[in-house]
Write an enzyme that holds these catalytic residues in place. Structure first.
Site, PDB file in Angstrom:
ATOM      1  N   GLU A  46       0.847  -1.191   0.000  1.00  0.00           N
ATOM      2  CA  GLU A  46       0.000   0.000   0.000  1.00  0.00           C
ATOM      3  C   GLU A  46       0.886   1.245   0.000  1.00  0.00           C
ATOM      4  O   GLU A  46       1.960   1.263   0.609  1.00  0.00           O
ATOM      5  CB  GLU A  46      -0.857  -0.015   1.269  1.00  0.00           C
ATOM      6  CG  GLU A  46      -1.680   1.238   1.523  1.00  0.00           C
ATOM      7  CD  GLU A  46      -2.302   1.255   2.924  1.00  0.00           C
ATOM      8  OE1 GLU A  46      -3.357   1.894   3.083  1.00  0.00           O
ATOM      9  OE2 GLU A  46      -1.739   0.630   3.846  1.00  0.00           O
ATOM     10  N   ASN A 106      -7.306   5.906  -1.824  1.00  0.00           N
ATOM     11  CA  ASN A 106      -6.186   5.014  -1.529  1.00  0.00           C
ATOM     12  C   ASN A 106      -6.354   3.823  -2.475  1.00  0.00           C
ATOM     13  O   ASN A 106      -7.264   3.011  -2.310  1.00  0.00           O
ATOM     14  CB  ASN A 106      -6.246   4.581  -0.068  1.00  0.00           C
ATOM     15  CG  ASN A 106      -5.012   3.825   0.376  1.00  0.00           C
ATOM     16  OD1 ASN A 106      -4.304   3.243  -0.437  1.00  0.00           O
ATOM     17  ND2 ASN A 106      -4.768   3.807   1.674  1.00  0.00           N
ATOM     18  N   LYS A 123      -9.514   1.519  -1.797  1.00  0.00           N
ATOM     19  CA  LYS A 123      -9.710   1.019  -0.435  1.00  0.00           C
ATOM     20  C   LYS A 123     -11.088   1.377   0.105  1.00  0.00           C
ATOM     21  O   LYS A 123     -11.490   2.547   0.108  1.00  0.00           O
ATOM     22  CB  LYS A 123      -8.616   1.579   0.465  1.00  0.00           C
ATOM     23  CG  LYS A 123      -8.588   1.029   1.884  1.00  0.00           C
ATOM     24  CD  LYS A 123      -7.353   1.576   2.588  1.00  0.00           C
ATOM     25  CE  LYS A 123      -7.200   1.080   4.008  1.00  0.00           C
ATOM     26  NZ  LYS A 123      -5.965   1.621   4.620  1.00  0.00           N
ATOM     27  N   GLU A 142      -6.598   8.808   7.600  1.00  0.00           N
ATOM     28  CA  GLU A 142      -7.062   8.313   6.298  1.00  0.00           C
ATOM     29  C   GLU A 142      -8.459   8.837   5.964  1.00  0.00           C
ATOM     30  O   GLU A 142      -8.760   9.124   4.805  1.00  0.00           O
ATOM     31  CB  GLU A 142      -7.031   6.789   6.252  1.00  0.00           C
ATOM     32  CG  GLU A 142      -5.629   6.227   6.164  1.00  0.00           C
ATOM     33  CD  GLU A 142      -5.610   4.751   5.830  1.00  0.00           C
ATOM     34  OE1 GLU A 142      -6.164   4.371   4.782  1.00  0.00           O
ATOM     35  OE2 GLU A 142      -5.056   3.984   6.646  1.00  0.00           O
ATOM     36  N   CYS A 168      -4.778  -3.057   3.130  1.00  0.00           N
ATOM     37  CA  CYS A 168      -4.534  -2.810   4.556  1.00  0.00           C
ATOM     38  C   CYS A 168      -5.722  -3.193   5.442  1.00  0.00           C
ATOM     39  O   CYS A 168      -5.977  -4.371   5.649  1.00  0.00           O
ATOM     40  CB  CYS A 168      -4.119  -1.362   4.764  1.00  0.00           C
ATOM     41  SG  CYS A 168      -3.290  -1.072   6.353  1.00  0.00           S
ATOM     42  N   ASN A 193       0.234  -0.746   5.185  1.00  0.00           N
ATOM     43  CA  ASN A 193       1.140   0.076   6.007  1.00  0.00           C
ATOM     44  C   ASN A 193       0.503   0.100   7.385  1.00  0.00           C
ATOM     45  O   ASN A 193      -0.454   0.850   7.614  1.00  0.00           O
ATOM     46  CB  ASN A 193       1.217   1.512   5.501  1.00  0.00           C
ATOM     47  CG  ASN A 193       1.999   1.728   4.211  1.00  0.00           C
ATOM     48  OD1 ASN A 193       2.437   2.831   3.927  1.00  0.00           O
ATOM     49  ND2 ASN A 193       2.155   0.686   3.407  1.00  0.00           N
TER      50      ASN A 193
END
Length: 309
Positions: A46, A106, A123, A142, A168, A193
């Site tokens: 990621e 993302n 994501k 995020e 993730c 991550n």
């Protein structure tokens, strides 16, 4: 046998000051290793091109947008695509995507052996928070910088296998794997991550965090009879540690390859896609065994409801 030799290209830390070009050179070095080990597919983490910038609170949108890619490939990443194309290796990696209409995601992409992008995933399960949180040991923003993914969980027939992607925090949610499983996935490509420290419970410790990461990937693999390749960006980025634990999990839930460091490291395993077939036709034969008349609550509500006292 439908064997694909899979490389999990774990990356060590990327500092805030590191350029995209410097990072891509590291990715190419891992790809060189993958070629020497006859890999067919290589999975990168990621946000593979930058530091994990959601740890920084930013109010200036231009400062935020610096971390995003407006096109893919671009000038910085074209050498990676070219090397993968020359080697005939399919690749997958994550990055921060800024769309032409100004949306931020993302994102992860998947190529074929010709270096052509054949799949894109954004994501879905964004962790963290939107505003600065004084109760956390460090920030995880995020939800501030990304929109929830709008493409859903899709699969692509690529290089002889049915491949899907997630990113993730998605790995912790069984719905991720089940939707992919219902689409016949045989190989889940997953970059992450993950901080080594829980910002809201520092006592949790690295050992438990690695355990939960591994547990979620093993369960997802077993319960959907699929290979799962989970690849970390790890090490200390600008004073903030990210955990490693990159691994390849087989369709029976067993870990068959695992990283030993928090640095740039390639793990490799020959993955027979036909090993998915037994689980998909026996205990997890969805057509025979699923009872969807009892599952409606899964898509009809978000928060948990408890019975009245």
């Amino acid at each position: 046998m439908r064997e694909l030799i899979i490389g999990g290209a774990q990356m060590g830390p990327i500092q805030k000051a590191d350029s995209r070009e410097a990072v891509v050179r590291r990715m190419i070095a891992l790809l060189d290793q993958a070629k020497s080990r006859n890999c067919d597919v290589v999975v990168f983490p990621e946000l593979a091109l930058t530091t994990f910038f959601p740890r920084w609170y930013m109010e200036d949108q231009a400062e935020v947008d610096f971390w995003f890619e407006r096109e893919m490939p671009n000038g910085a990443t074209e050498p990676l695509f070219a090397r993968a194309r020359d080697y005939g290796i399919a690749i997958s990696f994550g990055y921060a995507e800024l769309t032409p209409d100004g949306r931020h995601f993302n994102t992860s992409i998947l190529t074929n052996r010709k270096g052509e992008i054949v799949g894109k995933y954004r994501k879905v399960h964004l962790p963290g928070h939107v505003e600065y949180d004084t109760q956390r040991a460090f920030q995880h923003l995020e939800k501030r910088y990304f929109l929830p993914g709008d493409l859903g969980f899709n699969v692509w027939s690529n290089e002889g296998a049915v491949m899907g992607m997630c990113i993730c925090n998605d790995r912790r949610w069984p719905e991720t794997y089940r939707v992919l499983g219902l689409k016949g996935v045989e190989l889940v490509l997953l970059g992450y991550n993950t901080p080594s420290v829980n910002s809201q419970m520092s006592a949790e410790g690295l050992e438990k965090r690695l355990f939960h990461s591994q547990l979620s990937m093993q369960a997802g693999a077993y319960q959907n009879a699929t290979w799962v390749v989970g690849v970390a960006k790890a090490g200390v980025e600008d004073g903030h540690p990210l955990m490693g634990g990159s691994m390849i999990v087989d369709p029976n839930g067993f870990v068959v390859a695992k990283a030993e460091s928090e640095d740039d490291e390639l793990i490799v395993h020959g993955c027979d896609m036909d090993l998915c077939e037994f689980g998909k036709t026996t205990i997890f034969d969805f057509a025979r065994h699923r009872r969807i008349e009892h599952y409606g609550i899964i898509t009809s509500q978000t928060g948990a409801s408890r019975p009245a006292d």
